[in-house]
Design a protein around this motif. Structure first.
Motif, PDB file in Angstrom:
ATOM      1  N   ARG A  65     -28.182  16.292  -0.362  1.00  0.00           N
ATOM      2  CA  ARG A  65     -28.396  17.613  -0.962  1.00  0.00           C
ATOM      3  C   ARG A  65     -28.983  18.549   0.070  1.00  0.00           C
ATOM      4  O   ARG A  65     -30.007  18.250   0.683  1.00  0.00           O
ATOM      5  N   PHE A  66     -28.328  19.691   0.246  1.00  0.00           N
ATOM      6  CA  PHE A  66     -28.768  20.664   1.239  1.00  0.00           C
ATOM      7  C   PHE A  66     -29.676  21.725   0.625  1.00  0.00           C
ATOM      8  O   PHE A  66     -30.653  22.151   1.223  1.00  0.00           O
ATOM      9  N   GLY A  67     -29.354  22.181  -0.594  1.00  0.00           N
ATOM     10  CA  GLY A  67     -30.269  23.066  -1.306  1.00  0.00           C
ATOM     11  C   GLY A  67     -30.030  24.545  -1.149  1.00  0.00           C
ATOM     12  O   GLY A  67     -30.981  25.315  -0.989  1.00  0.00           O
ATOM     13  N   VAL A  68     -28.758  24.977  -1.199  1.00  0.00           N
ATOM     14  CA  VAL A  68     -28.465  26.410  -1.195  1.00  0.00           C
ATOM     15  C   VAL A  68     -27.374  26.696  -2.222  1.00  0.00           C
ATOM     16  O   VAL A  68     -26.607  25.810  -2.594  1.00  0.00           O
ATOM     17  N   SER A  69     -27.307  27.951  -2.644  1.00  0.00           N
ATOM     18  CA  SER A  69     -26.167  28.457  -3.401  1.00  0.00           C
ATOM     19  C   SER A  69     -25.461  29.472  -2.523  1.00  0.00           C
ATOM     20  O   SER A  69     -26.113  30.239  -1.801  1.00  0.00           O
ATOM     21  N   THR A  70     -24.134  29.484  -2.569  1.00  0.00           N
ATOM     22  CA  THR A  70     -23.360  30.332  -1.662  1.00  0.00           C
ATOM     23  C   THR A  70     -22.237  31.043  -2.384  1.00  0.00           C
ATOM     24  O   THR A  70     -21.847  30.663  -3.497  1.00  0.00           O
ATOM     25  N   LEU A  71     -21.709  32.057  -1.731  1.00  0.00           N
ATOM     26  CA  LEU A  71     -20.487  32.724  -2.160  1.00  0.00           C
ATOM     27  C   LEU A  71     -19.608  32.947  -0.935  1.00  0.00           C
ATOM     28  O   LEU A  71     -20.097  33.400   0.098  1.00  0.00           O
ATOM     29  N   ALA A  82     -15.938  16.647   1.902  1.00  0.00           N
ATOM     30  CA  ALA A  82     -15.531  15.270   2.165  1.00  0.00           C
ATOM     31  C   ALA A  82     -16.029  14.802   3.528  1.00  0.00           C
ATOM     32  O   ALA A  82     -16.503  13.660   3.678  1.00  0.00           O
ATOM     33  N   ARG A  83     -15.942  15.653   4.547  1.00  0.00           N
ATOM     34  CA  ARG A  83     -16.359  15.264   5.895  1.00  0.00           C
ATOM     35  C   ARG A  83     -17.871  15.054   5.962  1.00  0.00           C
ATOM     36  O   ARG A  83     -18.357  14.145   6.636  1.00  0.00           O
ATOM     37  N   PHE A  84     -18.625  15.887   5.238  1.00  0.00           N
ATOM     38  CA  PHE A  84     -20.077  15.761   5.256  1.00  0.00           C
ATOM     39  C   PHE A  84     -20.517  14.463   4.582  1.00  0.00           C
ATOM     40  O   PHE A  84     -21.381  13.731   5.068  1.00  0.00           O
ATOM     41  N   ARG A  85     -19.890  14.158   3.432  1.00  0.00           N
ATOM     42  CA  ARG A  85     -20.238  12.926   2.731  1.00  0.00           C
ATOM     43  C   ARG A  85     -19.927  11.702   3.594  1.00  0.00           C
ATOM     44  O   ARG A  85     -20.702  10.743   3.660  1.00  0.00           O
ATOM     45  N   ALA A  86     -18.773  11.725   4.237  1.00  0.00           N
ATOM     46  CA  ALA A  86     -18.382  10.584   5.059  1.00  0.00           C
ATOM     47  C   ALA A  86     -19.338  10.370   6.224  1.00  0.00           C
ATOM     48  O   ALA A  86     -19.659   9.233   6.596  1.00  0.00           O
ATOM     49  N   ALA A  87     -19.845  11.462   6.805  1.00  0.00           N
ATOM     50  CA  ALA A  87     -20.697  11.360   7.982  1.00  0.00           C
ATOM     51  C   ALA A  87     -22.131  10.986   7.642  1.00  0.00           C
ATOM     52  O   ALA A  87     -22.812  10.327   8.440  1.00  0.00           O
ATOM     53  N   PHE A  88     -22.619  11.388   6.462  1.00  0.00           N
ATOM     54  CA  PHE A  88     -24.054  11.247   6.186  1.00  0.00           C
ATOM     55  C   PHE A  88     -24.377  10.408   4.959  1.00  0.00           C
ATOM     56  O   PHE A  88     -25.528  10.355   4.527  1.00  0.00           O
ATOM     57  N   ASP A  89     -23.391   9.743   4.388  1.00  0.00           N
ATOM     58  CA  ASP A  89     -23.634   8.936   3.202  1.00  0.00           C
ATOM     59  C   ASP A  89     -24.714   7.887   3.476  1.00  0.00           C
ATOM     60  O   ASP A  89     -24.606   7.062   4.390  1.00  0.00           O
ATOM     61  N   GLY A  90     -25.798   7.910   2.676  1.00  0.00           N
ATOM     62  CA  GLY A  90     -26.870   6.937   2.791  1.00  0.00           C
ATOM     63  C   GLY A  90     -27.862   7.167   3.906  1.00  0.00           C
ATOM     64  O   GLY A  90     -28.770   6.347   4.094  1.00  0.00           O
ATOM     65  N   LYS A  91     -27.753   8.249   4.635  1.00  0.00           N
ATOM     66  CA  LYS A  91     -28.623   8.478   5.802  1.00  0.00           C
ATOM     67  C   LYS A  91     -29.780   9.418   5.449  1.00  0.00           C
ATOM     68  O   LYS A  91     -29.933  10.499   6.026  1.00  0.00           O
ATOM     69  N   ASN A  92     -30.567   9.029   4.463  1.00  0.00           N
ATOM     70  CA  ASN A  92     -31.708   9.848   4.047  1.00  0.00           C
ATOM     71  C   ASN A  92     -32.666  10.053   5.223  1.00  0.00           C
ATOM     72  O   ASN A  92     -33.027   9.102   5.918  1.00  0.00           O
ATOM     73  N   GLY A  93     -33.064  11.310   5.437  1.00  0.00           N
ATOM     74  CA  GLY A  93     -33.984  11.641   6.516  1.00  0.00           C
ATOM     75  C   GLY A  93     -33.327  11.873   7.850  1.00  0.00           C
ATOM     76  O   GLY A  93     -34.019  12.188   8.834  1.00  0.00           O
ATOM     77  N   ALA A  94     -32.007  11.721   7.944  1.00  0.00           N
ATOM     78  CA  ALA A  94     -31.316  11.941   9.216  1.00  0.00           C
ATOM     79  C   ALA A  94     -31.469  13.392   9.651  1.00  0.00           C
ATOM     80  O   ALA A  94     -31.450  14.311   8.831  1.00  0.00           O
ATOM     81  N   PRO A  95     -31.634  13.635  10.964  1.00  0.00           N
ATOM     82  CA  PRO A  95     -31.755  15.017  11.446  1.00  0.00           C
ATOM     83  C   PRO A  95     -30.446  15.784  11.248  1.00  0.00           C
ATOM     84  O   PRO A  95     -29.354  15.214  11.357  1.00  0.00           O
ATOM     85  N   ARG A 100     -31.593  15.115   2.866  1.00  0.00           N
ATOM     86  CA  ARG A 100     -32.252  14.543   1.697  1.00  0.00           C
ATOM     87  C   ARG A 100     -31.195  13.945   0.776  1.00  0.00           C
ATOM     88  O   ARG A 100     -30.203  14.595   0.449  1.00  0.00           O
ATOM     89  N   ILE A 101     -31.427  12.707   0.391  1.00  0.00           N
ATOM     90  CA  ILE A 101     -30.550  12.052  -0.589  1.00  0.00           C
ATOM     91  C   ILE A 101     -31.218  12.143  -1.951  1.00  0.00           C
ATOM     92  O   ILE A 101     -32.364  11.715  -2.117  1.00  0.00           O
ATOM     93  N   GLU A 102     -30.526  12.717  -2.923  1.00  0.00           N
ATOM     94  CA  GLU A 102     -31.067  12.848  -4.266  1.00  0.00           C
ATOM     95  C   GLU A 102     -30.033  12.357  -5.274  1.00  0.00           C
ATOM     96  O   GLU A 102     -28.821  12.401  -5.020  1.00  0.00           O
ATOM     97  N   ASN A 103     -30.514  11.917  -6.398  1.00  0.00           N
ATOM     98  CA  ASN A 103     -29.623  11.463  -7.461  1.00  0.00           C
ATOM     99  C   ASN A 103     -29.029  12.646  -8.210  1.00  0.00           C
ATOM    100  O   ASN A 103     -29.741  13.579  -8.590  1.00  0.00           O
ATOM    101  N   ARG A 104     -27.733  12.584  -8.381  1.00  0.00           N
ATOM    102  CA  ARG A 104     -27.047  13.567  -9.216  1.00  0.00           C
ATOM    103  C   ARG A 104     -26.568  12.865 -10.480  1.00  0.00           C
ATOM    104  O   ARG A 104     -26.024  11.753 -10.420  1.00  0.00           O
ATOM    105  N   PHE A 105     -26.783  13.501 -11.608  1.00  0.00           N
ATOM    106  CA  PHE A 105     -26.342  12.944 -12.880  1.00  0.00           C
ATOM    107  C   PHE A 105     -25.045  13.646 -13.280  1.00  0.00           C
ATOM    108  O   PHE A 105     -25.047  14.850 -13.549  1.00  0.00           O
ATOM    109  N   ALA A 106     -23.975  12.914 -13.252  1.00  0.00           N
ATOM    110  CA  ALA A 106     -22.662  13.471 -13.564  1.00  0.00           C
ATOM    111  C   ALA A 106     -22.281  13.113 -14.997  1.00  0.00           C
ATOM    112  O   ALA A 106     -22.262  11.929 -15.369  1.00  0.00           O
TER     113      ALA A 106
END
Length: 621
Positions: A505-511, A553-566, A585-591
């Motif tokens: 989770r990055f924590g922004v809203s965008t347009l 998709a590319r971001f998930r593939a590169a950083f999956d499970g890497k909590n705290g990675a720079p 930051r890795i956070e739980n999402r409820f889908a």
């Protein structure tokens, strides 16, 4: 007007992706901090009211429109003329007099008359014995918003509340005509009724007059016969919706309108105009309803987006619900001041529920699409602090910042679904929420009044065979108790599933806009805030991955499970690239998922089919 119009093109990077973020049905302008004045003195009576709207190429270059109002009066008593403070459907005070310049008043012979400003949206004119009086002004057309007036290249949108003065204290039941003067090769599209003379229209009351916006200029316009009425599609700029895109819009409109007619058993308009502006300076998509038309303002990126049929369906359903059937708090409309009501959850939320039903019943989407839309609303409501629907309805006028400003759209839609299920369950699927709307349409709207709280719940109870809904009202409408989907959905052969998904989770809203992906909000405790990302920044790359359509998709593939990675974050700020450093930051999402209940009883499956196909037991097979 998601009119919701949770705007599908509003994007947020929150779950390691560019994902839809909630937004209101309309993008209202910021209301000024102005206290309501003491009501001005009543105007002298006037008659034979005639308006003239002038807009040509020179006006388009100035981004303004010329307005004149002529009328007949008698005696020397002053005439007090006012402009509205808001547009029905856009629940905020805008004070349209702010855009007025070059105001003047004259006799029929052209001699100037004395006038003065009585308050910030009223003018007092001394007729000095003249029977024929004309007032005129120029109106600045620079606000791209569907409740406002806006000039583009060889084009004008105007709303009647912006331009048409009314005599203060004399009521709104006076007839009038409108003449539009424009270039000979330009078009006019409006819901106003032709009055015989070229480019001249009439309205029986001021309420009708200001509820019929107009396009003037160069735009595409065509029509089709649907439900025994002419439906028109007006789109600006020319060519913005063409070829397969335009065919798809027509295919969807032709499919979605008949299910709406079936709900009400009545087509209350002679014709209907879908009026749409696509402009690259606008982020997202929004709509505003009128009695025989609606105005959409969208980003060009929205054309062809799956959200657009929802927008059209929502606004068209308003032609019945709100423009005709509406709560007593909004009957009749008052234009000089705000008109709060605790019933916007019905006005907008129930409308939104029926927009979803029109799409699935008309074959624009399938049952899986309906389930996805419902699950999305459950998720949206779960993400904001609990709020009573009545409170959210009342508070929208001040645009609260706690996330509840427009929650009455999805939360009200879900209340509609719950009521529909409970009515069908209590009546053994012989009645539905459709019956409630039809009954109130006859007893309230067709009797010339708005419905009351007692009438609404009485109609709901009657449809459910006498079942009381006092507890439902207390808990889920006036209260802040979440709707118990685990017990309600199974009655309609559906179930709610919740998946827990750990995600970056990055924590922004965008347009997105013509310059890139712009940050519009930063979560206080997120990775972006910690790194120093600011609203107004354009995201260039995150973790060396370009922020584009393939980012998620590319971001998930590169950083999956890497909590705290720079994270190396590149943004464009004030025209230059800025490098920032953050941590993942890795956070739980409820889908949430709504799906068919495999263990549903025959009765529950029958109720589910009735909701999706628009029938009750014995009335549709």
């Amino acid at each position: 007007m998601l009119a919701p119009l949770r705007i599908a093109l509003s994007l947020s990077i929150g779950l390691a992706a560019l994902a839809p973020a909630p937004a209101p049905a309309q993008r209202p302008p910021q209301a000024p901090a102005v206290a309501s004045p003491t009501a001005p003195s009543a105007s002298a009576p006037i008659s034979d009211v005639r308006y003239t709207i002038t807009f040509d190429r020179s006006d388009a270059r100035r981004r303004s429109v010329r307005v004149a109002m002529a009328f007949t009066t008698a005696g020397n008593a002053p005439v007090v003329l006012s402009l509205p403070a808001w547009t029905p459907g856009a629940y905020e005070l805008s004070y349209f007099a702010r855009w007025v310049t070059e105001f003047s008043a004259s006799r029929g012979d052209g001699k100037s008359l004395h006038w003065e400003k009585l308050d910030y949206d009223s003018w007092r004119v001394d007729p000095a014995g003249a029977r024929s009086v004309t007032v005129s002004f120029r109106y600045l057309a620079d606000s791209l918003d569907n409740a406002m007036t806006w000039a583009g290249k060889e084009f004008l949108l105007f709303n009647g509340t912006n331009l048409f003065l009314y005599p203060e204290g004399r009521g709104f039941d006076f007839p009038s005509t409108v003449a539009i003067r424009t270039e000979p090769d330009w078009r006019v599209a409006t819901g106003m009724h032709p009055a015989g003379a070229p480019a001249t229209y009439s309205a029986a009351t001021y309420h009708d007059l200001v509820d019929m916006p107009a396009f003037i200029g160069r735009f595409d316009l065509d029509s089709a016969r649907v439900a025994d009425r002419w439906i028109r599609l007006a789109t600006y700029p020319e060519g913005s919706v063409a070829g397969p895109d335009r065919q798809a819009v027509w295919r969807d409109l032709i499919r979605m309108i008949p299910p709406m007619v079936a709900v009400w058993g009545d087509v209350p308009f002679d014709d209907y105009t879908v009026m749409q502006i696509a402009d690259s300076t606008f982020g997202g998509a929004s709509g505003l309803e009128h009695q025989s038309s609606h105005v959409d303002v969208i980003s060009p990126l929205a054309i062809g987006d799956p959200f657009m049929p929802t927008l059209y369906a929502h606004e068209i359903f308003h032609a019945w619900n709100v423009k005709r059937l509406r709560p007593a708090d909004l009957w009749p409309y008052q234009y000089a001041h705000e008109q709060p009501t605790p019933w916007l959850w019905e006005c907008e939320g129930i409308t939104d529920y029926y927009a979803d039903l029109a799409l699935v019943r008309g074959g624009v989407t399938d049952s899986a699409g309906f389930f996805r839309a419902t699950a999305g609303k459950i998720q949206e409501v779960a993400q904001v602090p609990p709020v009573a629907l009545e409170d959210a309805s009342l508070s929208t006028w001040i645009h609260p910042l706690d996330g509840s400003a427009y929650i009455y759209y999805p939360q009200g839609s879900l209340a509609g679904l719950a009521l529909d299920i409970l009515i069908r369950d209590a009546s053994d699927d012989r009645r539905s929420l459709d019956d409630v709307l039809r009954q109130l349409y006859r007893s309230a709207y067709q009797s010339g009044q708005g419905f009351t709280e007692a009438q609404w719940w009485s109609a709901v109870s009657a449809a459910a065979g006498g079942k009381s809904f006092a507890d439902f009202d207390a808990r889920y409408i006036d209260g802040r108790v979440p709707i118990p989907w685990d017990s309600i959905l199974p009655r309609a052969g559906m179930r709610l599933a919740v998946d827990t998904i750990p995600e970056p989770r990055f924590g922004v809203s965008t347009l997105p806009d013509s310059e890139g992906v712009r940050v519009i909000a930063v979560e206080p405790d997120g990775s972006a805030a910690e790194a120093g990302v600011q609203p107004g920044d354009y995201l260039v790359s995150i973790g060396d991955i370009p922020v584009d359509e393939r980012f998620a998709a590319r971001f998930r593939a590169a950083f999956d499970g890497k909590n705290g990675a720079p994270l190396a974050i590149r943004v464009r700020r004030d025209g230059r690239d800025v490098m920032l450093a953050g941590r993942l930051r890795i956070e739980n999402r409820f889908a949430y998922r709504v799906e068919v209940d495999a263990n549903a009883s025959e009765r529950a499956a029958r109720i589910r089919a009735g909701i999706l196909h628009g029938h009750v037991d014995g009335a549709g097979g």
